[in-house]
Design an enzyme around this catalytic site. Structure first.
Site, PDB file in Angstrom:
ATOM      1  N   HIS A  65       9.239  -1.739  18.874  1.00 32.03           N
ATOM      2  CA  HIS A  65       8.065  -1.526  19.817  1.00 32.03           C
ATOM      3  C   HIS A  65       7.400  -0.274  19.670  1.00 32.03           C
ATOM      4  O   HIS A  65       6.495  -0.007  20.477  1.00 32.03           O
ATOM      5  CB  HIS A  65       8.303  -2.492  20.982  1.00 32.03           C
ATOM      6  N   LYS A 113       9.768  -6.651  30.356  1.00 31.60           N
ATOM      7  CA  LYS A 113       8.978  -7.464  29.871  1.00 31.60           C
ATOM      8  C   LYS A 113       9.369  -9.040  30.203  1.00 31.60           C
ATOM      9  O   LYS A 113      10.779  -9.175  29.797  1.00 31.60           O
ATOM     10  CB  LYS A 113       8.674  -7.237  28.111  1.00 31.60           C
ATOM     11  N   HIS A 219       7.625 -10.049  19.021  1.00 34.48           N
ATOM     12  CA  HIS A 219       8.757  -9.750  18.227  1.00 34.48           C
ATOM     13  C   HIS A 219       8.944 -10.866  17.219  1.00 34.48           C
ATOM     14  O   HIS A 219       9.623 -11.731  16.658  1.00 34.48           O
ATOM     15  CB  HIS A 219       9.892 -10.518  19.212  1.00 34.48           C
ATOM     16  N   GLY A 390     -22.724  11.922 -22.576  1.00 38.32           N
ATOM     17  CA  GLY A 390     -24.200  12.045 -23.523  1.00 38.32           C
ATOM     18  C   GLY A 390     -25.280  12.161 -22.969  1.00 38.32           C
ATOM     19  O   GLY A 390     -26.315  11.618 -23.384  1.00 38.32           O
ATOM     20  N   SER A 436     -24.646  18.683 -12.316  1.00 40.83           N
ATOM     21  CA  SER A 436     -25.405  19.824 -13.048  1.00 40.83           C
ATOM     22  C   SER A 436     -26.549  20.166 -12.091  1.00 40.83           C
ATOM     23  O   SER A 436     -27.019  21.266 -12.162  1.00 40.83           O
ATOM     24  CB  SER A 436     -25.805  18.826 -14.506  1.00 40.83           C
ATOM     25  N   THR A 482     -18.627  26.446 -21.427  1.00 44.78           N
ATOM     26  CA  THR A 482     -19.958  25.830 -20.569  1.00 44.78           C
ATOM     27  C   THR A 482     -21.158  26.537 -20.906  1.00 44.78           C
ATOM     28  O   THR A 482     -21.144  27.446 -21.590  1.00 44.78           O
ATOM     29  CB  THR A 482     -19.586  25.800 -19.251  1.00 44.78           C
TER      30      THR A 482
END
Lengths: 555, 555
Positions: A65, A113, A219, A390, A436, A482
């Protein structure tokens, strides 16, 4: 941990998990654990001696837990915690040893608990501690509304609120009688409910994960019923509506609430934010007195689910939850508010700076360059097809057409270079888009700024600076195949004249046929596909400069 | 979010995720966001006006990395953040609007992860801001070692360290020049590497999750290579070894380290603790100058993975990371230490209190009761078979035999009731185990304590108190078809005599045949299976009291 598909979770040997987790806590936080060889798993505050001067608060139960329970150890919360194996109660002997180790004259409260194993083992430990003359008490938390209010209700995430309440009261010096009574009073008002899309996966146990269920325990017990939530908001409604219904019937629908949203261990941060929003929308921020910051608090190993805990707010509870603590896993509390917004100051899409002057000769040069790009579109696209998608020609032509339109309507600032470059930069960003467009916009915008900053009119130097900004942000430099391979030499020759610049641009473009792409999409294309072809961007630059030179000569 | 098996993640409409997350942040923390209708996603500190008196620090990028980046907004860290869609850069316009909204006379630093889209959009925004006269700068973080050091290295979790460094320096009043220079210096030294068992799952995109990979990006890019880690420690070694190798080669193997362990978004709290332990073991706590508290900091929606970031520690970095901040997602730092342990004080298995006196008559009664349980074992098992796992007789006989053995070796305290009850309680816990052992031990131990507290010798009253403790911890009361239905009436009649007690026990046991089980395992058995049968535990009690009465009469 492992199945046929390989490792599913980050664990080592299943039997080592609990000890590894507890030891890690002591490496990170001021806590100590019982020696592993002792066979019991107790974690306590380092300053347990000074904690003894107050009422001691302990909790614990099965492991799995986490961060509960040891993560809530620290001044203002737990003095210590006792852990069993995964989903199995610790022994009474372990609990008793923890009581002995921590408890001083003011006694000890154990927050437990509501699970049979925990009740019995913590109960037996308390009875034995009392036999030894130690004042130990138990408060059993049964906040899970899934099986109805009553003795069968399980203890789940609401337990953490009681940890905080008890720890705050202990730190404030309250007596064991007072703390026990207040914890009983408040724990009776706390209700919780969980929903998971898939059940937990315990290291070493394997098994199929069950699909979405409402009202499940921590559980891996089956939930109250299977559900098919449509989305996060629906899942939240399934959990919240019965809780709100209970609170409204019990305390009235005007009662302000303390709210806890618990990640059962498998939600991503993104999901927890979306769930938080669904929670706030459904309850309404005005009804929430205090929200424990959403986090994984009481988990069920790897369960993709959440639980919500509600309690009527009052001064005692709000003060207790708001006070500071050194417990590392307590996430703090928030007073939620409505969404806060502001109006951002966005740019007009394009600048129409009519105060700028016009220069017909410069306008004609720009027009010539733009025409060259429009005319070359299909050639450039073809060159780009080998290396990219392209579209270089199309993209540049789009830009060029927008520039021509601005010239036609006389809204392009041709009178001075800074205004012209600024306008070209805006147009590029606006109509080209993508990498670009951003790069061309950076180029012209930086050049415009450089000219304005310097107050001079050396356009070539300013454009070279713009090219350097393209390198800085785009990552490509001269030699990387480039447009810079044509642009930079051309700009360098511009002081000689446009003819010289055009020659340099062409020469640079030609060289790109033998260069290897190292930036942009082309860098991921096999070298043999681009070798021998001129780079489309460099070719575009060469054509622009050739067009400029021709126009200048003709004028 | 959805596939054929139903909802996989807690999201609403995929296109709403980012806005829901950002809005939630402003509901929880002192932050505001740009109006959703503005089309840009900017989050800023509420106190942005006062932040303007210092250098402003901004960051951002694609969404899906939460809590990055908006979770790091707050005094001492970011002034604001700009978010794109999931895994997509924000527009330059959005970044520019954020700069305009936040930046004052001391300028602005943008901390940007090394992805082309982010570099270009943040870069263009900076160039445009500079054109508008705003001093804005960019630092690009490229800490991912997976693809080698250099321009291709991606920006990952190390970015968060730069957020903290820049925010600290800004808060300290340092100039933009200083902050930019220090951020460049330190970011060059930060290296990170990630490993995931499964890739991320983006809402609305679907697709198969890839299996374990090393060196992956935070946008679901494929990792450097597939891996098959054997366990958590092996996975940690795969990540840590190349990082340590790089650091040792670059800075020497004695350099102390700043360490960050980042949950990529899909690890459970348990896994993160186990991974933390693996990390500390492999580096050694003495080499770690500072550990950022392990948490989800820079995630990739739902990716079950982690990354480690290392940087050489020095005073500037340690001070910057240690300083306080109001950023809600900054988890703080820890100086790890070795595991801290203590020796718990455990009980001796059984008490041999030879100082106790012996009482032959009482010893004979105990012996008679024990013999009755041994003799009745198979009858009781048969009764229990209908309702439970048929071991009531065996379990009680185990207890009885241990008691007989203690009588034979004369180590049972028969001289006084408190000692006898205490011994019986220890024996029950030690040899019976399970719920019945704990309950019987609670019964006798509480009775012993009661007698010692009261200082009187009313054994019946003390045992009734013990029975009430069984009810308190076990949850069953008289009428719930348990041994209490025979025990409590018998104890009530004990003051009259053992014959009366035996009659009451038998009468109570007989009644259980018509009772419905409401506690223990039998509560989950259909009523028709138990109806008509006496409860095995109640029958055992009846036989014990009948044996006691017979032995008393015979003596």
């Amino acid at each position: 941990m492992w199945d046929n598909d390989g490792m599913q979770q980050f664990f080592n040997a299943p039997e080592a998990v609990v000890d590894e987790m507890l030891s890690t806590l002591t490496e990170l936080f001021p806590m100590s654990r019982s020696e592993p060889a002792s066979g019991v798993r107790i974690v306590v505050r380092d300053d347990v001696e000074s904690a003894k001067t107050r009422v001691v608060v302990l909790s614990g139960g099965g492991a799995g837990h986490e961060p509960a329970h040891a993560g809530f150890i620290g001044e203002g919360m737990l003095t210590g915690a006792i852990s069993g194996d995964v989903f199995a109660s610790p022994s009474a002997e372990a609990v008793l040893a923890a009581i002995r180790h921590t408890t001083g004259p003011r006694g000890c409260l154990l927050v437990v608990k509501n699970y049979t194993g925990d009740r019995l083992n913590f109960g037996l430990a308390v009875e034995r501690a009392r036999e030894e003359g130690i004042d130990a008490r138990v408060v059993v938390i049964a906040d899970d509304l899934a099986l109805g209010v009553g003795p069968r209700a399980r203890g789940v995430a609401g337990t953490v609120l009681v940890h905080k309440l008890a720890g705050h009261l202990a730190e404030a010096g309250r007596s064991l009688d007072e703390i026990e009574a207040l914890c009983r009073t408040y724990s009776a008002k706390i209700v919780s409910m969980g929903l998971a899309l898939s059940s937990s996966l315990v290291p070493g146990r394997g098994g199929e994960r069950r699909s979405a269920e409402l009202g499940l325990g921590i559980h891996n017990e089956p939930g109250r019923n299977a559900v098919s939530p449509a989305d996060a908001s629906h899942a939240m409604a399934l959990v919240l509506d019965p809780l709100l219904d209970h609170v409204n019937r019990t305390h009235g629908d005007a009662t302000k609430l303390v709210v806890l949203l618990n990640d059962l261990g498998g939600c991503s941060p993104q999901e927890l934010l979306v769930l938080t929003r669904a929670l706030l929308e459904r309850i309404g921020p005005s009804r929430i007195s205090l929200l424990v910051r959403p986090a994984a608090l009481m988990t069920s190993i790897d369960m993709r689910g959440f639980s919500v805990t509600l309690a009527p707010a009052d001064d005692v509870l709000v003060e207790a939850l708001s006070s500071s603590t050194k417990a590392p896993a307590w996430p703090g509390v928030i007073v939620p508010r409505r969404v806060s917004t502001f109006a951002p100051r966005l740019s007009a899409p394009l600048v129409h700076d009519d105060a700028d002057t016009r220069d017909a000769a410069l306008g004609a040069l720009v027009r010539a360059a733009a025409h060259a790009l429009v005319a070359g579109a299909s050639d450039l696209d073809a060159l780009d097809a080998a290396a990219g998608d392209g579209d270089t020609g199309t993209t540049f032509a789009t830009f060029a057409r927008a520039v021509l339109a601005r010239l036609d309507e006389d809204t392009l600032s041709t009178g001075k270079y800074p205004g012209l470059f600024r306008d070209l930069g805006r147009i590029a960003a606006h109509v080209m888009g993508g990498s670009s467009g951003a790069l061309l916009s950076i180029f012209f915008t930086a050049a415009a700024t450089k000219l304005a900053e310097r107050g001079d009119d050396d356009a070539a130097r300013a454009l070279l600076y713009g090219a350097s900004r393209m390198t800085a942000y785009g990552g490509a430099d001269v030699g990387d195949r480039t447009l810079l391979d044509a642009l930079v030499p051309a700009l360098g020759a511009l002081s000689v004249g446009l003819d010289a610049a055009a020659k340099e641009a062409r020469s640079g473009a030609t060289k790109t046929a033998s260069l290897v792409a190292r930036a942009g999409r082309a860098a991921y294309v096999p070298e043999e596909k681009t070798r021998g072809n001129v780079d489309a961007g460099a070719e575009a630059i060469a054509r622009v400069f050739e067009a400029l030179a021709a126009a200048k000569t003709a004028s």
